[in-house]
Design an enzyme around this catalytic site. Structure first.
Site, PDB file in Angstrom:
ATOM      1  N   PHE A   1       0.851  -1.186   0.000  1.00 22.92           N
ATOM      2  CA  PHE A   1       0.000   0.000   0.000  1.00 22.92           C
ATOM      3  C   PHE A   1       0.886   1.236   0.000  1.00 22.92           C
ATOM      4  O   PHE A   1       1.855   1.316   0.760  1.00 22.92           O
ATOM      5  CB  PHE A   1      -0.913   0.019   1.229  1.00 22.92           C
TER       6      PHE A   1
ATOM      7  N   GLU B   1      -9.140   7.366   2.153  1.00 28.42           N
ATOM      8  CA  GLU B   1      -7.713   7.529   1.861  1.00 28.42           C
ATOM      9  C   GLU B   1      -7.306   8.957   2.184  1.00 28.42           C
ATOM     10  O   GLU B   1      -7.191   9.795   1.306  1.00 28.42           O
ATOM     11  CB  GLU B   1      -7.396   7.186   0.397  1.00 28.42           C
ATOM     12  N   SER B   2      -7.160   9.239   3.475  1.00 30.16           N
ATOM     13  CA  SER B   2      -6.598  10.493   3.995  1.00 30.16           C
ATOM     14  C   SER B   2      -7.650  11.576   4.258  1.00 30.16           C
ATOM     15  O   SER B   2      -8.649  11.288   4.896  1.00 30.16           O
ATOM     16  CB  SER B   2      -5.436  10.988   3.120  1.00 30.16           C
TER      17      SER B   2
ATOM     18  N   CYS C   1      -3.972   9.140  -0.397  1.00 30.98           N
ATOM     19  CA  CYS C   1      -2.887   8.160  -0.457  1.00 30.98           C
ATOM     20  C   CYS C   1      -3.291   6.992  -1.341  1.00 30.98           C
ATOM     21  O   CYS C   1      -4.305   7.040  -2.048  1.00 30.98           O
ATOM     22  CB  CYS C   1      -2.526   7.693   0.952  1.00 30.98           C
TER      23      CYS C   1
ATOM     24  N   PHE D   1      -8.754   1.612  10.958  1.00 29.32           N
ATOM     25  CA  PHE D   1      -9.134   0.785   9.834  1.00 29.32           C
ATOM     26  C   PHE D   1      -8.984  -0.700  10.173  1.00 29.32           C
ATOM     27  O   PHE D   1      -8.150  -1.081  10.996  1.00 29.32           O
ATOM     28  CB  PHE D   1      -8.284   1.123   8.608  1.00 29.32           C
TER      29      PHE D   1
ATOM     30  N   SER E   1      -6.256   6.991  10.675  1.00 25.28           N
ATOM     31  CA  SER E   1      -6.295   8.359  10.149  1.00 25.28           C
ATOM     32  C   SER E   1      -6.912   9.270  11.181  1.00 25.28           C
ATOM     33  O   SER E   1      -7.775   8.860  11.963  1.00 25.28           O
ATOM     34  CB  SER E   1      -7.114   8.432   8.853  1.00 25.28           C
TER      35      SER E   1
ATOM     36  N   HIS F   1      -1.844  10.222   9.215  1.00 24.89           N
ATOM     37  CA  HIS F   1      -2.243   9.020   8.488  1.00 24.89           C
ATOM     38  C   HIS F   1      -1.145   7.969   8.637  1.00 24.89           C
ATOM     39  O   HIS F   1       0.039   8.290   8.503  1.00 24.89           O
ATOM     40  CB  HIS F   1      -2.503   9.342   7.025  1.00 24.89           C
TER      41      HIS F   1
ATOM     42  N   GLU G   1       2.040  -1.614   7.930  1.00 22.91           N
ATOM     43  CA  GLU G   1       2.558  -2.916   7.510  1.00 22.91           C
ATOM     44  C   GLU G   1       4.071  -2.892   7.331  1.00 22.91           C
ATOM     45  O   GLU G   1       4.637  -1.946   6.789  1.00 22.91           O
ATOM     46  CB  GLU G   1       1.912  -3.359   6.198  1.00 22.91           C
TER      47      GLU G   1
END
Length: 449
Positions: A15, A81-82, A96, A287, A293, A317, A321
Site C-alpha cells: 500500500f 484515503e486520507s 494516499c 481501519f 487516520s 495518516h 505494515e
C-alpha cells in the site's frame, strides 16, 4: 488494542502511504470571496458547497467520506484515503494509495465556479514525497513528468521542482504564482484536454546542504500568512507499528465503532496530547485490520505571543505494515522555535517534532516547512536568522540530541523490535532551503543512526 508480541499481520499487496497533496486557493483570503459579507448560516465561499457535491467529486478521485467535523472556519473531511479540508477560499485534498488525486482538480474548479462564484484560481500547490511503488500508480500519477504535464495543461505558468536526492527520499512540488495572470492576479484555468510534455523547471538538492533562490517568480505580491509543517516518516519501529493493528472482534460480542477505537488509540499512544486537548477537536478512525487516520481542528490563539490566532488543523495518516510502513503528520498552526512556557500552551516546533517522532519512531523521515515570507515574524528570527534557518536549527536539535524515548508507544527503534530502552538518535542526510516567490521552504532528511 495492540496485537501483542506475535508476528504482525500484513496484506500481501503493498500500500502506498505517501500522499498526493493538492491545495487550491481561489482567493487571497476568506474576506475576498464574493459572499464574505452575506454568510448563510455563518458559512461563506466553498463552505456552502453541499456535502453531496464534494462526495461526487471524490468518486472521481476514488475515495469516500468517512466523517466530517465542522469548525468555525474549516470543514475537515476524514476520507477512506486520507483527508480533505474545506475553507471559504481554498481547498486541500490529500489522498494516499492509488487514488487519482489530480483527476479531481477539473471538477473542483467547476464546483468553485458554480457553487461559490469563484471562477479563477489565486494559487495552486501540488506536492508529494517520492513514491515507494510508483509502478502501481494509475493515470497521471505514475511519473512526476506526467503529473506536471497534467497541471501545465490547466495552469500554463506553473513551475515544478524536485527537492532532495533524486536517487533517495525527495519531495516534489508544483506551484503557480499570483501576479502573472491579469489585473486580479488570478487565472481562469484551461481545460486539461491534452498533456504536453514540456520541460520541467526543477532544481535537485544533490549536496548535503543547499541554499537556492528561484528568480522566475515575482516576490512583491501581498499574501495571507501561510504556514505548513510536514513530518513524513517511513520504516516505523515494530513497537510503534503494532498499536495500529486491531484484533478481530469476538463472535457474538458487541463491536466498537472505528471512530471509538481510533479515539481510544489516540489517547493511549499520545496523539490526543500533541496539542492541548482543550484546544483540539479530534476526529480519528481505526481501519480494519490495520491503519489509522485523524483530522484535528485547533484553536491556536492561546499561547501565541502576539495574541493573533484562529482555527488551524493537523492530519495524521498511518500505514503500519512491515515493508512499507509509513506515517505522515501535517499542521498549519504557526509554531515558535522558542520553548513554550506551559503544557497548556500550543507546543513549540522542537517539542512537537519530538512528540510526533516518539510516537512513530521512524527509521527515516523528512521534514518540510513551507511558510509565506510576508509574515515570517510568526517564526522566530533570533539574531538575524531567517525563519527557515531557525526551523532547520530546530529540526536538528530535536532529532540529533540524545534522549530517552518518552512516548507510551514503546522503546523499540529498530524494525525487528530487538532494541529495548533505546535512545532515539538521528543523523541529518539533507538540509535544503528554497526561496520561491512569496514562500520559503526548509527541507531536511534524517535517518536512524
Amino acid at each position: 488494542m495492540a496485537v501483542g508480541d506475535y508476528h504482525l499481520p500484513y496484506t500481501s499487496t503493498p500500500f502506498e502511504g505517501p500522499e498526493k497533496l493538492l491545495e487550491v486557493w481561489f482567493a487571497h483570503s476568506p474576506a475576498r470571496v464574493p459572499d464574505a459579507h452575506a454568510p448563510k448560516n455563518g458559512r461563506i465561499g466553498l463552505r456552502n458547497v453541499p456535502k453531496q457535491v464534494w462526495e461526487d467529486m471524490l468518486d472521481i478521485v476514488k475515495c469516500k467520506v468517512l466523517s466530517v467535523v465542522e469548525g468555525e472556519e474549516t470543514d475537515a473531511y476524514l476520507l477512506s484515503e486520507s483527508s480533505m479540508l474545506v475553507f471559504p477560499h481554498r481547498i486541500i485534498l490529500k489522498t494516499c494509495g492509488t487514488t487519482l488525486n489530480l483527476l479531481g482538480l477539473p471538477r473542483i474548479l467547476e464546483i468553485a465556479h458554480k457553487f461559490a462564484s469563484l471562477p479563477s484560481v489565486y494559487r495552486c500547490f501540488y506536492s508529494r514525497k517520492s513514491f515507494m511503488f510508483p509502478e502501481r500508480q494509475p493515470g497521471p500519477h505514475r511519473e512526476w513528468k506526467d503529473e506536471v504535464s497534467f497541471l501545465d495543461a490547466i495552469f500554463p505558468h506553473g513551475a515544478a521542482y524536485t527537492v532532495g536526492k533524486v536517487n533517495g527520499d525527495h519531495w516534489l512540488l508544483y506551484l503557480t504564482t499570483p501576479g502573472q495572470f491579469g489585473v486580479n492576479e488570478e487565472t481562469a484555468p484551461s481545460s486539461p484536454n491534452s498533456f504536453s510534455l514540456s520541460p520541467l523547471q526543477s532544481e535537485n538538492g544533490e549536496e548535503n546542504e543547499t541554499n537556492q533562490t528561484l528568480q522566475n517568480v515575482e516576490t512583491d505580491t501581498p499574501f495571507t500568512q501561510d504556514y505548513t509543517i510536514e513530518i513524513l516518516m517511513s520504516n516505523l519501529s515494530h513497537k510503534a507499528r503494532e498499536s495500529f493493528f486491531f484484533p478481530l472482534p469476538v463472535q457474538g460480542a458487541p463491536s466498537e465503532s472505528p471512530s471509538i477505537i481510533g479515539r481510544t488509540l489516540s489517547s493511549t499512544i499520545g496523539i490526543s496530547d500533541l496539542f492541548p486537548p482543550h484546544l483540539t477537536t479530534l476526529d480519528a478512525y481505526a481501519f480494519d485490520p490495520c491503519g489509522y487516520s485523524a483530522n484535528a481542528l485547533l484553536k491556536w490563539g492561546d499561547g501565541i505571543e502576539d495574541g493573533h490566532g484562529g482555527e488551524g488543523y493537523y492530519t495524521i495518516h498511518v500505514t503500519p505494515e512491515e515493508g512499507w510502513s509509513y506515517a505522515s503528520f501535517e499542521c498549519n498552526v504557526p509554531l515558535s522555535t522558542s520553548l513554550s512556557s506551559s503544557a497548556k500552551d500550543i507546543p513549540d516546533l522542537h517539542t512537537l517534532i519530538r512528540r510526533v517522532v516518539d510516537i512513530f519512531q521512524p527509521g527515516r523521515l523528512s521534514l518540510t516547512l513551507f511558510i509565506s515570507n510576508a509574515n515570517n515574524n510568526n517564526a522566530e528570527e533570533d539574531e538575524g536568522e531567517t525563519a527557515v534557518e531557525a526551523a532547520q536549527r530546530t529540526f536538528k536539535s530535536a532529532l540529533t540530541a540524545q534522549r530517552p524515548v518518552s512516548c507510551s508507544s514503546g522503546d523499540s527503534v529498530t524494525g525487528d523490535g530487538s532494541r529495548e530502552n533505546a535512545r532515539i538518535l538521528y543523523k541529518r542526510t539533507d538540509k535544503i532551503n528554497y526561496q520561491f516567490g512569496g514562500y520559503n521552504l526548509a527541507f531536511a532528511s534524517f535517518e536512524f543512526r
